[in-house]
Design a protein around this motif. Structure first.
Motif, PDB file in Angstrom:
ATOM      1  N   SER A 191       0.815  -0.777   0.148  1.00  0.00           N
ATOM      2  CA  SER A 191      -0.572  -0.023   0.043  1.00  0.00           C
ATOM      3  C   SER A 191       1.089   1.426  -0.009  1.00  0.00           C
ATOM      4  CB  SER A 191      -0.931   0.183   1.557  1.00  0.00           C
ATOM      5  OG  SER A 191      -0.243   0.360   1.920  1.00  0.00           O
ATOM      6  N   PRO A 192       0.549   2.203  -0.041  1.00  0.00           N
ATOM      7  CA  PRO A 192       1.380   3.901  -0.490  1.00  0.00           C
ATOM      8  C   PRO A 192       2.792   3.851   1.289  1.00  0.00           C
ATOM      9  CG  PRO A 192      -0.892   4.073  -0.694  1.00  0.00           C
ATOM     10  CD  PRO A 192      -0.543   3.018  -0.412  1.00  0.00           C
ATOM     11  N   THR A 193       2.234   3.479   2.321  1.00  0.00           N
ATOM     12  CA  THR A 193       2.827   3.136   3.233  1.00  0.00           C
ATOM     13  C   THR A 193       3.242   1.811   3.879  1.00  0.00           C
ATOM     14  OG1 THR A 193       0.853   3.511   4.686  1.00  0.00           O
ATOM     15  CG2 THR A 193       1.633   5.390   4.216  1.00  0.00           C
ATOM     16  N   LEU A 194       2.294   0.930   2.876  1.00  0.00           N
ATOM     17  CA  LEU A 194       3.190  -0.427   3.381  1.00  0.00           C
ATOM     18  C   LEU A 194       4.267  -1.276   2.492  1.00  0.00           C
ATOM     19  CD1 LEU A 194       1.906  -1.882   6.332  1.00  0.00           C
ATOM     20  CD2 LEU A 194       0.106  -2.480   4.676  1.00  0.00           C
ATOM     21  N   LYS A 195       5.616  -1.261   2.742  1.00  0.00           N
ATOM     22  CA  LYS A 195       6.250  -1.766   2.045  1.00  0.00           C
ATOM     23  C   LYS A 195       6.818  -3.506   2.465  1.00  0.00           C
ATOM     24  CE  LYS A 195       5.929   2.380  -0.011  1.00  0.00           C
ATOM     25  NZ  LYS A 195       6.814   2.908  -0.166  1.00  0.00           N
ATOM     26  N   LEU A 196       7.325  -3.890   1.224  1.00  0.00           N
ATOM     27  CA  LEU A 196       7.836  -5.496   1.666  1.00  0.00           C
ATOM     28  C   LEU A 196       9.234  -5.591   0.894  1.00  0.00           C
ATOM     29  CD1 LEU A 196       6.092  -9.099   0.799  1.00  0.00           C
ATOM     30  CD2 LEU A 196       8.289  -8.157  -0.184  1.00  0.00           C
ATOM     31  N   PHE A 197      10.110  -6.118   1.523  1.00  0.00           N
ATOM     32  CA  PHE A 197      11.545  -5.783   0.596  1.00  0.00           C
ATOM     33  C   PHE A 197      11.987  -7.373   1.549  1.00  0.00           C
ATOM     34  CE2 PHE A 197      13.662  -1.863   2.087  1.00  0.00           C
ATOM     35  CZ  PHE A 197      12.492  -0.724   1.121  1.00  0.00           C
ATOM     36  N   ASP A 198      12.431  -8.059   0.668  1.00  0.00           N
ATOM     37  CA  ASP A 198      12.908  -9.304   0.541  1.00  0.00           C
ATOM     38  C   ASP A 198      14.954  -8.954   0.617  1.00  0.00           C
ATOM     39  OD1 ASP A 198      11.840 -11.117   0.601  1.00  0.00           O
ATOM     40  OD2 ASP A 198      11.699 -11.580  -1.624  1.00  0.00           O
ATOM     41  N   ILE A 199      15.045  -9.495   1.893  1.00  0.00           N
ATOM     42  CA  ILE A 199      17.320  -8.987   1.781  1.00  0.00           C
ATOM     43  C   ILE A 199      17.876 -10.056   2.207  1.00  0.00           C
ATOM     44  CG2 ILE A 199      17.973  -7.711   2.751  1.00  0.00           C
ATOM     45  CD1 ILE A 199      16.175  -5.759   3.745  1.00  0.00           C
ATOM     46  N   GLU A 200      18.947 -10.110   1.068  1.00  0.00           N
ATOM     47  CA  GLU A 200      20.166 -11.026   1.183  1.00  0.00           C
ATOM     48  C   GLU A 200      20.423 -11.055   2.791  1.00  0.00           C
ATOM     49  OE1 GLU A 200      21.370 -12.141  -3.102  1.00  0.00           O
ATOM     50  OE2 GLU A 200      23.351 -10.985  -2.196  1.00  0.00           O
ATOM     51  N   ALA A 201      20.527 -12.339   3.677  1.00  0.00           N
ATOM     52  CA  ALA A 201      20.666 -12.297   4.236  1.00  0.00           C
ATOM     53  C   ALA A 201      21.211 -13.742   4.706  1.00  0.00           C
ATOM     54  CB  ALA A 201      20.449 -11.400   5.714  1.00  0.00           C
ATOM     55  N   PRO A 202      22.197 -14.246   3.507  1.00  0.00           N
ATOM     56  CA  PRO A 202      22.525 -16.243   4.174  1.00  0.00           C
ATOM     57  C   PRO A 202      21.842 -16.606   5.742  1.00  0.00           C
ATOM     58  CG  PRO A 202      23.529 -14.771   2.810  1.00  0.00           C
ATOM     59  CD  PRO A 202      22.891 -14.333   3.008  1.00  0.00           C
ATOM     60  N   LYS A 203      22.735 -15.598   6.663  1.00  0.00           N
ATOM     61  CA  LYS A 203      23.190 -16.633   7.729  1.00  0.00           C
ATOM     62  C   LYS A 203      22.544 -16.110   8.503  1.00  0.00           C
ATOM     63  CE  LYS A 203      28.392 -16.667   8.461  1.00  0.00           C
ATOM     64  NZ  LYS A 203      29.348 -16.653   9.236  1.00  0.00           N
ATOM     65  N   VAL A 204      21.340 -14.987   7.847  1.00  0.00           N
ATOM     66  CA  VAL A 204      20.921 -14.854  10.014  1.00  0.00           C
ATOM     67  C   VAL A 204      19.303 -16.086   8.761  1.00  0.00           C
ATOM     68  CG1 VAL A 204      18.810 -13.083  10.014  1.00  0.00           C
ATOM     69  CG2 VAL A 204      20.635 -12.758   9.387  1.00  0.00           C
ATOM     70  N   ALA A 205      18.670 -15.762   7.280  1.00  0.00           N
ATOM     71  CA  ALA A 205      17.992 -16.947   7.101  1.00  0.00           C
ATOM     72  C   ALA A 205      17.910 -18.351   6.693  1.00  0.00           C
ATOM     73  CB  ALA A 205      17.967 -16.688   5.203  1.00  0.00           C
ATOM     74  N   LYS A 206      19.426 -18.796   7.278  1.00  0.00           N
ATOM     75  CA  LYS A 206      19.850 -20.009   7.194  1.00  0.00           C
ATOM     76  C   LYS A 206      19.420 -20.397   8.966  1.00  0.00           C
ATOM     77  CE  LYS A 206      23.946 -22.861   8.288  1.00  0.00           C
ATOM     78  NZ  LYS A 206      25.163 -22.993   8.308  1.00  0.00           N
ATOM     79  N   LYS A 207      19.349 -19.880   9.683  1.00  0.00           N
ATOM     80  CA  LYS A 207      19.271 -20.120  11.983  1.00  0.00           C
ATOM     81  C   LYS A 207      17.734 -19.099  11.939  1.00  0.00           C
ATOM     82  CE  LYS A 207      22.781 -21.849  12.692  1.00  0.00           C
ATOM     83  NZ  LYS A 207      23.616 -20.791  13.514  1.00  0.00           N
ATOM     84  N   CYS A 208      17.460 -18.378  11.243  1.00  0.00           N
ATOM     85  CA  CYS A 208      16.118 -17.458  12.342  1.00  0.00           C
ATOM     86  C   CYS A 208      15.172 -18.762  12.421  1.00  0.00           C
ATOM     87  CB  CYS A 208      15.836 -16.390  11.375  1.00  0.00           C
ATOM     88  SG  CYS A 208      14.822 -16.819   9.707  1.00  0.00           S
ATOM     89  N   GLN A 209      14.214 -18.185  13.042  1.00  0.00           N
ATOM     90  CA  GLN A 209      12.957 -19.231  13.755  1.00  0.00           C
ATOM     91  C   GLN A 209      12.302 -18.159  13.569  1.00  0.00           C
ATOM     92  OE1 GLN A 209      13.165 -22.519  16.398  1.00  0.00           O
ATOM     93  NE2 GLN A 209      15.301 -21.435  16.546  1.00  0.00           N
ATOM     94  N   ALA A 210      10.522 -18.157  13.855  1.00  0.00           N
ATOM     95  CA  ALA A 210       9.417 -18.287  13.977  1.00  0.00           C
ATOM     96  C   ALA A 210       9.638 -17.578  15.335  1.00  0.00           C
ATOM     97  CB  ALA A 210       8.124 -18.384  13.635  1.00  0.00           C
ATOM     98  N   GLY A 211       9.136 -15.981  15.027  1.00  0.00           N
ATOM     99  CA  GLY A 211       8.960 -15.320  16.133  1.00  0.00           C
ATOM    100  C   GLY A 211      10.147 -14.402  16.270  1.00  0.00           C
ATOM    101  N   GLN A 212      11.208 -14.526  15.789  1.00  0.00           N
ATOM    102  CA  GLN A 212      12.141 -14.170  15.814  1.00  0.00           C
ATOM    103  C   GLN A 212      12.769 -12.225  15.381  1.00  0.00           C
ATOM    104  OE1 GLN A 212      15.289 -16.360  15.336  1.00  0.00           O
ATOM    105  NE2 GLN A 212      15.806 -16.798  17.140  1.00  0.00           N
ATOM    106  N   PHE A 213      13.436 -11.213  16.041  1.00  0.00           N
ATOM    107  CA  PHE A 213      13.630 -10.481  14.790  1.00  0.00           C
ATOM    108  C   PHE A 213      15.059  -9.644  14.195  1.00  0.00           C
ATOM    109  CE2 PHE A 213      14.140  -9.138  19.255  1.00  0.00           C
ATOM    110  CZ  PHE A 213      15.088  -8.630  19.896  1.00  0.00           C
TER     111      PHE A 213
END
Lengths: 281, 462
Positions: A11-33
């Motif tokens: 929406s005009p004020t709501l944006k989505l990004f996919d960001i390349e961060a392989p190490k974070v993507a490898k480890k992250c779990q639901a609920g983390q930030f």
């Protein structure tokens, strides 16, 4: 540097990004930030992870443009990079087989509740989803969210999509109709989390909320994110971000969110003031 | 001989001027003053000063070189034992270490060892720092978790021994407390970064934005990433609060938050920099250590009209360095000693509007040998403040212990490590600095780093 590989304007004020961060993507779990900083002069802001792709090595973030940093972030495009990206931070959601669970995403909170909903579904729960927003144009990911749920509800404050009303009203109906709900997770604006917790308390339904407190480092060092849970002082960054909604002092969180309100206004005015009074010249 | 009893004075910015800027307070000796101060040294054969130094810098030897005007020789001599002389020359408590044992101190001022150390380190930086030569590569890999004084020392020593060192730093810039904690006016950040650049020239790799415990665990570093040893130097990064009512009010900061916003995030340059730091008109800093002094002096520079140090013992028991207390007093910080808060008072909107305190008197000496403060009943009074900074200490950061199986910690959460070797309860995992001892000094952390580095090098010989 961390590259933005995809951008979607929800929406005009709501944006989505996919960001390349392989190490974070490898480890992250639901609920983390994660915590990010756009450039050398930028502030560090926490954003809860909306999704992740371990193979592509990307993290999906969805954010509302509410302040100087998120507005600046929203102006970046696919191919641009941000300077710092740290994570995965905080404790992961407690995913168990609870039985019948209700997952509530209010406003931009639909994003972080999505991976938790998916994990709860995978854990064998009967999942009921509720997506709520002020208005239709602020709703997003309803199809994706719905796909993780056995039953799904949409509501808007103005009735432009789904039922007219708020998430707690829908939740109340569900509890009354089903008679038994074993677990509720609610992520969204503080009032949504507060009233959800107040509603479930008399029923004794275990209810968790995810706080988006003010933070600097995100690793337990600064204590800016402190929150009263029961009669204890907790830090959202290392003890949370999820807490038992029946124990959180939401009013205090609401007031703490205002600490830098004046400064936020000044930062927003920076560069657009035409040269007077704001302190940026 | 009478001249020899007085240390050459350190030139400083005028207190009234400096209380409003973030530039360095102490300006440093010039060549002539450094040589003149060096000439005071008696060059004692027994080197009593060295026993006071946690890293055993060859003090008389470097001073002898300063005396001859051989500054290059002097800095090389220091660097045999100390990788961060520009930092130590500024922030070491010399009066409690090397200078405490100086023979001249018996009848007058001890030799200004710290001031000369600072001078030669600054002299070298102006010439361009020459990296210390490293031994040929051993093929062994060392992971250092945390880039504060302990971690930097381990990195320097292990790199010098030919090991491949990678530092993992949670924040976006290396330096730990030297960057986020100690203020610019006491330790300019450019100096810290120059020391870190020097490490990079020695082949040390630094990964910022890397939270160990989150991105990789200590076990994964050893098992999957091929590291032969890990050093944990994650510091005292968890602020303590007093547990009195009102600590979550708006306008209450931990010292860490207040200093991090100001130093690391450059909040004093807001809105040019995006991170705000808000200071009111009347600020109370709770605590009496060096961190409390840093907070009080920072608050003045951010524009506070009145700044109080609130401390429950007397001036004599203040744990801060005498020099820091002196600087704070000169700049106008008000010391409310023998005073302790009982609650922080807020208004309807949750903002601090005052603090209730009790007056104290000193009673019998307690376990620490200091006279213990006793509250005077009925002495409740309100101190008019709108900002409170809690500077009563920090505990160890929990992230690494929480995610490392078999890593023993004590009841306060500090990692248990041998004083002689730095070894923890896990093989090939070493620890040192504040995460082991609780909050202490830069040089003690460096001393612990030195001990651990020696053990790591021994281990890697096998």
């Amino acid at each position: 540097m961390f590259k933005i590989v995809r951008k979607e304007v929800l929406s005009p004020t709501l944006k989505l990004f996919d960001i390349e961060a392989p190490k974070v993507a490898k480890k992250c779990q639901a609920g983390q930030f994660i915590i990010l900083r756009i450039d050398e002069k930028g502030e560090r802001i926490p954003l809860t992870i909306a999704d992740f792709d371990r193979e592509k090595g990307t993290i999906t973030l969805i954010f509302a443009e509410v302040g100087k940093t998120t507005q600046q972030l929203g102006q970046l495009e696919a191919g641009d990079s941000i300077l710092d990206f740290v994570g995965p931070l905080g404790r992961a959601s407690e995913i168990e087989k609870y039985g019948r669970v209700v997952c509530i995403g209010a406003g931009v909170g639909i994003a972080p509740v999505f991976p938790i909903t998916r994990a709860l579904k995978e854990a064998g729960n009967e999942v009921i989803g509720i997506a709520g927003a002020r208005s239709k144009d602020l709703l997003f990911w309803t199809d994706e969210f719905k796909a993780q749920c056995d039953e799904f509800h949409v509501c808007t404050d103005d009735g432009t999509a789904g039922v007219k009303g708020n998430v707690t009203e829908i939740l109340k109906k569900i509890i009354e109709e089903k008679g038994q709900v074993d677990y509720v997770i609610c992520i969204g604006p503080i009032p949504a989390m507060k009233y959800t917790s107040l509603l479930t308390k008399p029923y004794g339904i275990k209810t968790f909320v995810s706080l988006n407190s003010i933070m600097v480092d995100g690793t337990g060092m600064c204590g800016a994110c402190r929150v009263t849970v029961g009669d204890e002082m907790k830090f959202s960054c290392v003890d949370g971000p999820e807490f038992d909604g029946h124990l959180v002092d939401f009013d205090e969180q609401m007031r703490r969110a205002q600490i830098f309100k004046d400064e936020e206004a000044r930062a927003l005015a920076k560069g657009s003031c035409g040269g007077g009074g704001c302190g940026c010249h | 001989m009478s001249l020899n009893t007085v240390k050459h004075e350190m030139p400083c910015q005028d207190p009234k001027v400096r209380a409003k800027n973030f530039d360095e307070v102490a300006l440093g000796y010039d060549k002539e003053t450094a040589i003149a101060e060096a000439s005071r040294c008696l060059g004692c054969k027994k080197e009593p000063c060295r026993q006071g130094c946690p890293v055993q810098v060859p003090i008389p030897q470097f001073i002898a070189k300063v005396k001859e005007g051989d500054f290059s020789g002097a800095i090389s001599t220091i660097k045999e034992k100390n990788a961060l002389p520009a930092v130590c020359g500024r922030v070491c408590p010399q009066e409690a270490q090397c200078e405490k044992y100086c023979v001249l101190g018996k009848k007058g001022d001890p030799v200004g060892i710290g001031r000369m150390e600072r001078f030669v380190a600054d002299w070298e930086r102006e010439q361009g720092i020459k990296p210390v030569e490293c031994a040929p590569p051993t093929g062994k890999k060392v992971a250092v978790v945390g880039s504060g004084p302990a971690g930097l020392t381990v990195a320097a020593d292990c790199a010098q021994a030919g090991h491949k060192v990678t530092i993992f730093e949670a924040l976006h810039v290396a330096g730990g407390v030297l960057m986020y904690g100690i203020p610019e006016f006491r330790l300019p950040k450019a100096i810290v970064q120059a020391e870190i650049e020097n490490l990079k020239k020695m082949g040390v790799e630094i990964q910022v934005d890397a939270v160990i415990g989150a991105i990789d665990t200590v076990d994964e570093l050893l098992e999957n990433e091929g590291y032969d040893a890990v050093f944990i130097g994650t510091g005292a990064g968890l602020p303590y609060f007093l547990k009195i009512p009102g600590e979550n009010l708006n306008g209450v900061y931990s010292a860490n938050e207040f200093l991090t916003r100001t130093n690391l995030m450059k909040g004093y340059l807001f809105p040019e920099y995006d991170t705000p730091v808000k200071v009111g008109k009347k600020v109370a800093v709770l605590g009496g250590g060096n961190v409390a002094m840093d907070c009080a002096r920072t608050a003045l520079r951010l524009g506070a009209e009145e700044v109080y140090i609130v401390y429950r013992r007397s001036m004599e028991e203040l744990p801060a360095r005498v020099e820091e207390v002196h600087h704070a007093e000169e700049e106008g910080v008000i010391f409310k000693i023998l005073t302790n808060p009982t609650k922080i008072i807020g208004n309807d909107e949750n903002w601090v509007v005052g603090m209730e305190c009790l007056k104290y008197e000193l009673g019998e000496p307690d376990a620490s040998g200091r006279r213990s403060p006793v509250a005077i009943s009925g002495s409740e009074h309100i101190v008019d403040v709108d900002t409170v900074v809690v500077a009563i200490g920090q505990g160890p950061n929990p992230l690494v212990p929480r995610t490392t199986k078999g890593l023993e910690t004590n009841k306060w959460g500090n990692i248990v490590a041998s004083e002689e070797t730095g070894l923890t309860s896990k093989p090939a995992v070493y620890a040192g600095g504040d995460v082991v001892t609780g909050a202490a000094t830069v040089i003690k952390a460096m001393g612990a780093g030195r001990v651990a580095a020696n053990s790591i090098c021994e281990l890697l010989k096998k």
